[in-house]
Design a protein around this motif. Structure first.
Motif, short mmCIF file in Angstrom:
data_model
loop_
_atom_site.label_atom_id
_atom_site.label_comp_id
_atom_site.label_asym_id
_atom_site.label_seq_id
_atom_site.Cartn_x
_atom_site.Cartn_y
_atom_site.Cartn_z
N ARG A 40 -21.65 104.81 62.10
CA ARG A 40 -22.93 104.99 61.39
C ARG A 40 -23.00 106.34 60.68
O ARG A 40 -23.29 106.42 59.48
N LEU A 41 -22.74 107.41 61.40
CA LEU A 41 -22.87 108.75 60.81
C LEU A 41 -21.80 109.01 59.74
O LEU A 41 -22.15 109.39 58.61
N PRO A 42 -20.51 108.85 60.03
CA PRO A 42 -19.51 109.16 58.99
C PRO A 42 -19.58 108.21 57.79
O PRO A 42 -19.37 108.65 56.65
N LEU A 47 -21.28 107.94 51.93
CA LEU A 47 -21.99 107.30 50.83
C LEU A 47 -22.97 108.24 50.15
O LEU A 47 -23.70 107.85 49.24
N GLY A 48 -23.01 109.51 50.63
CA GLY A 48 -23.82 110.53 49.99
C GLY A 48 -25.23 110.68 50.53
O GLY A 48 -26.07 111.33 49.89
N LEU A 49 -25.53 110.15 51.71
CA LEU A 49 -26.88 110.24 52.26
C LEU A 49 -27.09 111.56 52.98
O LEU A 49 -26.15 112.11 53.58
N SER A 50 -28.32 112.07 52.94
CA SER A 50 -28.67 113.29 53.66
C SER A 50 -28.83 112.97 55.15
O SER A 50 -28.89 111.80 55.54
N GLU A 51 -28.95 114.02 55.98
CA GLU A 51 -29.10 113.82 57.42
C GLU A 51 -30.35 113.01 57.74
O GLU A 51 -30.33 112.12 58.60
N ALA A 52 -31.45 113.31 57.04
CA ALA A 52 -32.70 112.58 57.27
C ALA A 52 -32.56 111.12 56.85
O ALA A 52 -33.02 110.21 57.55
N ASP A 53 -31.89 110.89 55.72
CA ASP A 53 -31.71 109.52 55.24
C ASP A 53 -30.76 108.74 56.13
O ASP A 53 -30.91 107.52 56.31
N ILE A 54 -29.77 109.42 56.70
CA ILE A 54 -28.82 108.74 57.59
C ILE A 54 -29.55 108.13 58.78
O ILE A 54 -29.29 107.00 59.19
N ASN A 246 -27.51 111.39 69.78
CA ASN A 246 -27.50 112.67 69.06
C ASN A 246 -28.90 113.28 69.02
O ASN A 246 -29.08 114.50 69.16
N GLU A 247 -29.94 112.44 68.88
CA GLU A 247 -31.31 112.94 68.88
C GLU A 247 -31.74 113.37 70.29
O GLU A 247 -32.41 114.39 70.46
N PHE A 248 -31.34 112.60 71.29
CA PHE A 248 -31.67 112.98 72.67
C PHE A 248 -30.94 114.27 73.05
O PHE A 248 -31.48 115.10 73.79
#
Length: 413
Positions: A40-42, A47-54, A246-248
């Motif tokens: 999901r993350l890589p 594809l050029g998405l920001s961290e928030a968009d990811i 990652n959020e936890f």
């Protein structure tokens, strides 16, 4: 009708072609099912998405995949009861193999969503059809062990998926998954159909695979909903605690970045061991319900440890994820219960739709999780989702009929 049980010491049935091929099929299924969570993350970053968009787009793609599983569960389940268990095993793997190969060429999030949706439809058929076939061909005293072997071996696909991504790019990981699926088709050629289904197929007057009949009888509907409820804690662990680890990790103050892919991998290592253990535990206790209940309580305890015991390093979090995986290792027994609760003319429909209904609830879980985060901390938001899932799961396993030792040669009226 009197059924003569196979000798209790005869374990050769566990190494028959349907059991082996069902296990390998589930291995490929899990590889492909969990691959998006691992990449999901890589993949979204490339594809050029920001961290928030990811975070936002990743949750959306996961929801599309889970929705595909929900719809596919119904389609393949009905087909399994109308045309046979093997028709599902062949059709589903072709669908998700092609979709996963196509994912390796994706260039934008919209196409990614659509392909994961199609992959979800394909992935929906594998487990239910495999467990139904194995349950019907094995002697009843070996069903728990046989289905746990299928699930335990199959779940190692998540481990292979993680290391594939470690050594290859995310695009090649999709190509490998699709290639494994196509290769598996060759092994399926020699697998035979369930004898119980063959007998039913000749009875033209019996209604088969009527999905809506699960809802037009109060007792049948109760059994069906309780089967779904039992599985909710499993995907709370996978879909919330592991996928968003990652959020936890940030909320827990862990300095180094927590990799969701690694959390998922360790969760599935534990899950594989737990699934193998749950079959023997059910066999020893002579009870599906007790085995599932004990493991569910174990999972509840370690969910509390994960969120509130002060985990302060990534290594500790991965370790707890492994214990959580072991706890939800009742997955094999949960799907077996779903197969054993219903007659032959509805068994594939129920056994295929139940796990995918549970997977589909991830859409609700992630929505609730995101909604709760607007008013509560990440940790408390996860806990609130968990309380709902465990309350429902514990109630359902305590009140559903026991199926250990049940003869499966019966029909739903």
């Amino acid at each position: 009708m009197t059924t003569i049980a196979a000798p209790r010491s005869n374990f050769s049935h566990l190494f028959s072609a349907p059991v082996i091929v069902a296990a390998l099929g589930y291995f490929v299924d899990i590889y492909d099912l969990l691959l998006f969570g691992i990449v999901r993350l890589p993949s979204l970053a490339s594809l050029g998405l920001s961290e928030a968009d990811i975070s936002k787009v990743g949750a959306s793609i996961l929801n599309w995949q889970m929705t595909g599983l929900l719809i596919g569960g119904i389609l393949w389940g009905v087909l399994g009861d109308k045309k046979g268990r093997l028709s599902v095993l062949f059709g589903s793997i072709i669908t998700y193999s092609i979709a996963n190969i196509a994912c390796g060429f994706v260039q934008d999030p919209t196409t990614y969503k659509l392909l994961r949706f199609v992959a979800g439809i394909g992935l929906a058929g594998e487990l239910g059809a495999g467990i139904t076939l194995v349950s019907e061909i094995l002697p009843k005293h070996l069903r728990a062990i046989g289905t746990s072997l299928v699930a335990g071996i199959g779940l190692l696909g998540a481990v292979v998926a993680y290391f594939t991504v470690e050594y290859f790019s995310w695009r090649y990981a999709y190509f490998i998954g699709g290639g494994l699926g196509i290769s598996l088709l060759l092994l399926r050629i020699g697998v035979f159909e369930s004898g119980i289904f063959k007998d039913l197929k000749n009875q033209k007057h019996i209604q088969k695979g009527n999905f809506f009949s699960l809802f037009n009888n109060k007792d049948r509907l109760s059994r069906y909903l309780k089967c779904i409820g039992i599985g909710l804690p499993t995907w709370f662990v996978i879909g919330i605690l592991a996928t968003f680890s990652n959020e936890f990790g940030k909320a827990l103050g862990i300095a180094e970045p927590v990799k969701p892919g690694l959390s998922i991998m360790w969760c599935y290592v534990g899950l594989s061991i737990g699934d193998l253990s749950s079959g023997f535990l059910s066999h020893w206790l002579e009870s599906r319900k007790k085995a599932v209940f004990y493991l569910m309580i174990f999972t509840l305890i370690f969910s509390g440890v994960y969120l509130y015991a002060g985990v302060n390093t990534a290594a500790h979090l991965y370790t707890v994820a492994g214990f959580l995986g072991f706890g939800i290792g009742y997955w094999a027994m949960f799907v077996t219960i779903g197969a054993e609760q219903f007659g032959t003319n509805l068994r594939a429909t129920a056994a295929t739709t139940v796990p995918n209904m549970v997977r589909g609830t991830v859409v609700l879980m992630t929505t609730l999780f995101a909604s709760f985060k607007e008013s509560f901390s990440v940790l408390n938001s996860g806990a609130l989702v968990g309380v709902i899932c465990f309350f429902i799961g514990i109630y359902c396993i305590l009140t559903i009929p026991e199926t250990h030792g049940r003869d499966l040669d019966f029909l739903e009226e």
